[in-house]
Structures are given as C-alpha cells and as structure tokens.
Design a protein around this motif. Sequence first.
Motif, mmCIF file in Angstrom:
data_model
loop_
_atom_site.group_PDB
_atom_site.id
_atom_site.type_symbol
_atom_site.label_atom_id
_atom_site.label_comp_id
_atom_site.label_asym_id
_atom_site.label_seq_id
_atom_site.Cartn_x
_atom_site.Cartn_y
_atom_site.Cartn_z
ATOM 1 N N ALA A 297 -11.105 16.007 -31.871
ATOM 2 C CA ALA A 297 -9.698 16.317 -32.149
ATOM 3 C C ALA A 297 -9.498 17.814 -32.337
ATOM 4 O O ALA A 297 -8.487 18.382 -31.892
ATOM 5 C CB ALA A 297 -9.231 15.555 -33.385
ATOM 6 N N TRP A 298 -10.455 18.488 -32.987
ATOM 7 C CA TRP A 298 -10.361 19.949 -33.116
ATOM 8 C C TRP A 298 -10.328 20.615 -31.746
ATOM 9 O O TRP A 298 -9.505 21.488 -31.490
ATOM 10 C CB TRP A 298 -11.561 20.478 -33.912
ATOM 11 N N GLU A 299 -11.229 20.196 -30.868
ATOM 12 C CA GLU A 299 -11.292 20.813 -29.544
ATOM 13 C C GLU A 299 -10.040 20.498 -28.732
ATOM 14 O O GLU A 299 -9.560 21.350 -27.963
ATOM 15 C CB GLU A 299 -12.544 20.344 -28.814
ATOM 16 N N ALA A 300 -9.501 19.296 -28.881
ATOM 17 C CA ALA A 300 -8.258 18.968 -28.191
ATOM 18 C C ALA A 300 -7.105 19.818 -28.713
ATOM 19 O O ALA A 300 -6.255 20.300 -27.948
ATOM 20 C CB ALA A 300 -7.941 17.477 -28.365
ATOM 21 N N LEU A 301 -7.078 20.047 -30.034
ATOM 22 C CA LEU A 301 -6.052 20.900 -30.631
ATOM 23 C C LEU A 301 -6.185 22.332 -30.134
ATOM 24 O O LEU A 301 -5.186 23.012 -29.892
ATOM 25 C CB LEU A 301 -6.168 20.851 -32.150
ATOM 26 N N ARG A 302 -7.397 22.801 -29.967
ATOM 27 C CA ARG A 302 -7.628 24.163 -29.479
ATOM 28 C C ARG A 302 -7.138 24.332 -28.047
ATOM 29 O O ARG A 302 -6.514 25.338 -27.702
ATOM 30 C CB ARG A 302 -9.122 24.486 -29.550
ATOM 31 N N GLU A 303 -7.376 23.344 -27.211
ATOM 32 C CA GLU A 303 -7.011 23.483 -25.805
ATOM 33 C C GLU A 303 -5.507 23.367 -25.586
ATOM 34 O O GLU A 303 -4.927 24.165 -24.858
ATOM 35 C CB GLU A 303 -7.748 22.422 -24.975
ATOM 36 N N ASP A 304 -4.863 22.380 -26.217
ATOM 37 C CA ASP A 304 -3.426 22.192 -26.002
ATOM 38 C C ASP A 304 -2.890 21.290 -27.111
ATOM 39 O O ASP A 304 -3.186 20.097 -27.152
ATOM 40 C CB ASP A 304 -3.154 21.561 -24.633
ATOM 41 N N GLU A 305 -2.096 21.871 -28.018
ATOM 42 C CA GLU A 305 -1.596 21.094 -29.149
ATOM 43 C C GLU A 305 -0.590 20.033 -28.700
ATOM 44 O O GLU A 305 -0.545 18.923 -29.256
ATOM 45 C CB GLU A 305 -0.949 22.027 -30.168
ATOM 46 N N ILE A 306 0.230 20.344 -27.708
ATOM 47 C CA ILE A 306 1.227 19.371 -27.229
ATOM 48 C C ILE A 306 0.531 18.165 -26.599
ATOM 49 O O ILE A 306 0.884 17.009 -26.866
ATOM 50 C CB ILE A 306 2.185 20.043 -26.235
ATOM 51 N N ALA A 307 -0.458 18.422 -25.754
ATOM 52 C CA ALA A 307 -1.213 17.323 -25.166
ATOM 53 C C ALA A 307 -1.972 16.545 -26.234
ATOM 54 O O ALA A 307 -2.127 15.326 -26.137
ATOM 55 C CB ALA A 307 -2.184 17.865 -24.120
ATOM 56 N N CYS A 308 -2.418 17.253 -27.267
ATOM 57 C CA CYS A 308 -3.118 16.594 -28.370
ATOM 58 C C CYS A 308 -2.203 15.598 -29.070
ATOM 59 O O CYS A 308 -2.605 14.475 -29.385
ATOM 60 C CB CYS A 308 -3.621 17.660 -29.338
ATOM 61 N N ARG A 309 -0.951 15.993 -29.300
ATOM 62 C CA ARG A 309 0.004 15.073 -29.926
ATOM 63 C C ARG A 309 0.332 13.905 -29.011
ATOM 64 O O ARG A 309 0.511 12.768 -29.474
ATOM 65 C CB ARG A 309 1.273 15.829 -30.277
ATOM 66 N N SER A 310 0.429 14.177 -27.719
ATOM 67 C CA SER A 310 0.776 13.098 -26.777
ATOM 68 C C SER A 310 -0.309 12.031 -26.707
ATOM 69 O O SER A 310 -0.038 10.892 -26.328
ATOM 70 C CB SER A 310 1.019 13.679 -25.386
ATOM 71 N N LEU A 311 -1.528 12.402 -27.094
ATOM 72 C CA LEU A 311 -2.625 11.433 -27.111
ATOM 73 C C LEU A 311 -2.655 10.612 -28.391
ATOM 74 O O LEU A 311 -3.533 9.766 -28.563
ATOM 75 C CB LEU A 311 -3.961 12.156 -26.939
ATOM 76 N N GLY A 312 -1.739 10.893 -29.312
ATOM 77 C CA GLY A 312 -1.676 10.145 -30.557
ATOM 78 C C GLY A 312 -2.524 10.709 -31.670
ATOM 79 O O GLY A 312 -2.731 10.033 -32.691
ATOM 80 N N ILE A 313 -3.030 11.923 -31.497
ATOM 81 C CA ILE A 313 -3.857 12.541 -32.536
ATOM 82 C C ILE A 313 -2.952 13.121 -33.615
ATOM 83 O O ILE A 313 -1.961 13.796 -33.316
ATOM 84 C CB ILE A 313 -4.748 13.645 -31.931
#
Length: 452
Positions: A297-313
């Motif tokens: 989840a940290w790495e997903a947040l680093r790469e793209d926060e919007i995409a991170c939210r769209s994944l339900g994180i």
Amino acid sequence: MATATDNRIADSVRDAFIAALLVGVLGFFFLALRTEIAPGGLALSTRWGLWFSAIAIVFVIRLALNLFLFKANRPVRTGPSTFAKIGASLPDLSGWTGTIMLVVAIALPFLVTTFLPAQQRQFIDLMILILTYVMLGWGLNIVVGLAGLLDLGFVAFYAIGAYSFALLAHYFDFSFWMALPVAGILAAFWGMILGFPVLRLRGDYLAIVTLAFGEIIRVVLLNWYDFTGGPNGISGIPKPTFFGLDFGRGEGNFAAVFGIPYSTIHRFIYLYFIILLLAVITYFVTNRLRRLPIGRAWEALREDEIACRSLGINTTNTKLTAFAIGAMFGGFAGAFFATRQGFVSPESFTFIESAIILAIVVLGGLGSQFGVVVASTVMIGGMEILRNLGFLKGAFGPDFDPVQYRMLIFGLAMVLIMVWKPRGLVTTREPTAVLKEKKKIGADLVAQGEGH
C-alpha cells in the motif's frame, strides 16, 4: 578537420575562462578575504593563494569537461540507461551480500582495536555516528522512499526520542533499556499527530507543514525552560548498562566481573553494538513490512495516490502508519543519541539535521536500503576524512581548514549527483508484488512513470 578542431579548442578555452572568471568574482569575498574578531573590532586578512587555486581548479576541470566530454568528437554517453545499468550492478542487502556486510560490521570494532590502537576511539566513534545516520535514513526512507511523502521535519521525532529518554531519566530515574521502547512509542504517537492534519496534503504543501512541525518542536524545547531546561539542555543522562553492569572502574563493573583489564574503549564498543542492533532491527522490520500488504500500500501510494484510492486502499491509514513507523525508528535513534552524548539541547535538532537525513535518502536512492548505507558512509564518513587531509594545507596555505568547506563540498556533491544521477546512487526498484516474472525496474522507466 584542423579548422574544426581549432575552433573546438578555442570555444572550450573561452568557456573555461568564463567559468573561472565567474568563480573569481563570486568567490572573492568568500575565499580571498577573511574577517576575524580582534581587539577593537574586526581584522581583515587576505588569502590570495586559496582564491587563485580555486580559479585554476575550475578552469582546468571545465576545460577537461569541454574537451573530453561535452564537445569531443565522440562524446561520452551518460544517458539514463547507462546509469540504470550501473545501478542494477550494485549489490542489495538481501542474501549473501547483506550477510557479509553484517559479519564485517560485527568484526569491524575488533579489527580497529587490533590494528589501529592509537586511533581506536576516533574510528569507533565515527562508525557509531555513521550507523546512527543509517538508522535515521532507513526510518525516513519509510516515509519518503516507500510511501512517497516528502518530510522535512523528521528531526522532530529524533528530538522527541532524545528528550523522552532524557526527561524520563531525569525525573523518574529510567534506565536506557526501560526508556528505549517508551521513546519509540512517544515518537510514533507524535508521528500520528502530525499525520492527521496533513492527510489531504501532497508535494510541496506537505513538505512545508512537516518543516513547520520540526521547527515547532525545536522552539518548544527551547522555550519550555522549566521542563526541558531550555537552551541549557539536560545533562547527566545515564549510560546503558550490560545486564546491570556498568563500564566504569571498581568492583562489580563489567571489566571486574569478566576478569579483563579495564579500558575506556569497552563502553564505546558496547555503544557500537547497540546502534548496530537497532539498525539491523530497523532494516529487518522495514524489509518485512515491504512484503506485507501495508508495504505494498505504501508503494501504491507513492506511485499514484488517485489510483491507490480507486483500488480501495485506505490512504488515511496508509499515511498514518508510514508516519508512525518512520517516527518510531527516529525516536529509537534519538534515545540512543541521548545516552551516547550524555547531554541533549535544542541546538542538536536544527533543520540542517533533517536536510542531511533527507539528502542521505535521496542521494542513496528512494526506497533503496543499500543506497542509504552508501550515502551515509560517504557523507558522514567523508566529512570526517576532510579533517585528516593535511596535504590540502600545502596546496592552499597553512591557514586552510577543509572542515570549514564541508557544507560547500556537500552541496557540490548533491548538485553533481542530481545532475548526473537524479534518481540516486541505487536507482533500480524491485517490486514486492509481480504478475508473471520478477524483474528490476530501471531508472529510465521510473523517470517516465512506468511501473512495469
């Protein structure tokens, strides 16, 4: 061909002359002139040798770069792909490389005391300092390198850990081992306190808020005189014991119980192994968390926060855990700093400390454990090596003190690395989750925002 070569040489000389002229103008008041406090006012002295030497060095280096790199018939290729290959060839801390480095780190103090007995105190103290910054760099790497949250106030958690142990020892007679977990917990708590108001901030705005938080902590420590001692700090902080055994002289102490001759170096070796243990724990915990869902989840947040939210994180919990865990390791390092120094004051926790720790993370490579070790060794150890470069006084004059120019050298190194290798010394990334095959991501792909 002869005309083209002559024109190239003439242009190179002209460009080098302009660069040297700029150095002469800009460095006149910094290198050629020097003011010193004297009875009745300031005394002005000149250092023409240092000024002319700096001009000559810049001219020669600039001319060499123009002739052999920038304007050569076959210029050296230094594109991103070249540096990606270099970064890919560097070792990682996993597997045999990490084991060998750990064995060398364990044996290092004994090698120093055996082969360099006259300088053992100096080298062991330097190794303790380097490991302290390695631990701080790994703690900040969680926030900046893994979660992608720019934190300019990490020194605040360092200060909280140091003052937590100092105050607990001063008011409640806590020992180091009793106060160490409390210091980490308090630092993690303040990391969550910082995390709540900055949940919606990113980039420059987040950096400004964290910078303000670091300054708030320092000012509170400076002005709360009745509780923190203000600018006088807190002294008399107890040293760590080995299962209740002190490292002083007399009966019942470490040397007497184990039947070995007393030496002051025993305490420094013990401090070295304490910070080595804390750094190893920091590494293993961080490495383990990277492979858990929270690390992904940290790495997903680093790469793209919007995409991170769209994944339900849940980005709120993700940011808070990054701040809290990174702050906890900063608090552990702060408690060790307090027991090592035996004294803490607000002057030890200025913004420059945050800048140095952040520079270690960025120069080493965001998210790279091995890069932090290399950057800490080069930056912290390199600054101390400057003190022993006596031949520089022969080149620049007997009054030349290279330590005074450490920040200038530090800034120049940062500029060079950011120009030639903007992703840090170790630029490759190895994803913790893969679809088909496991492969490293080079700097050229990372720079384009491609994560495959």
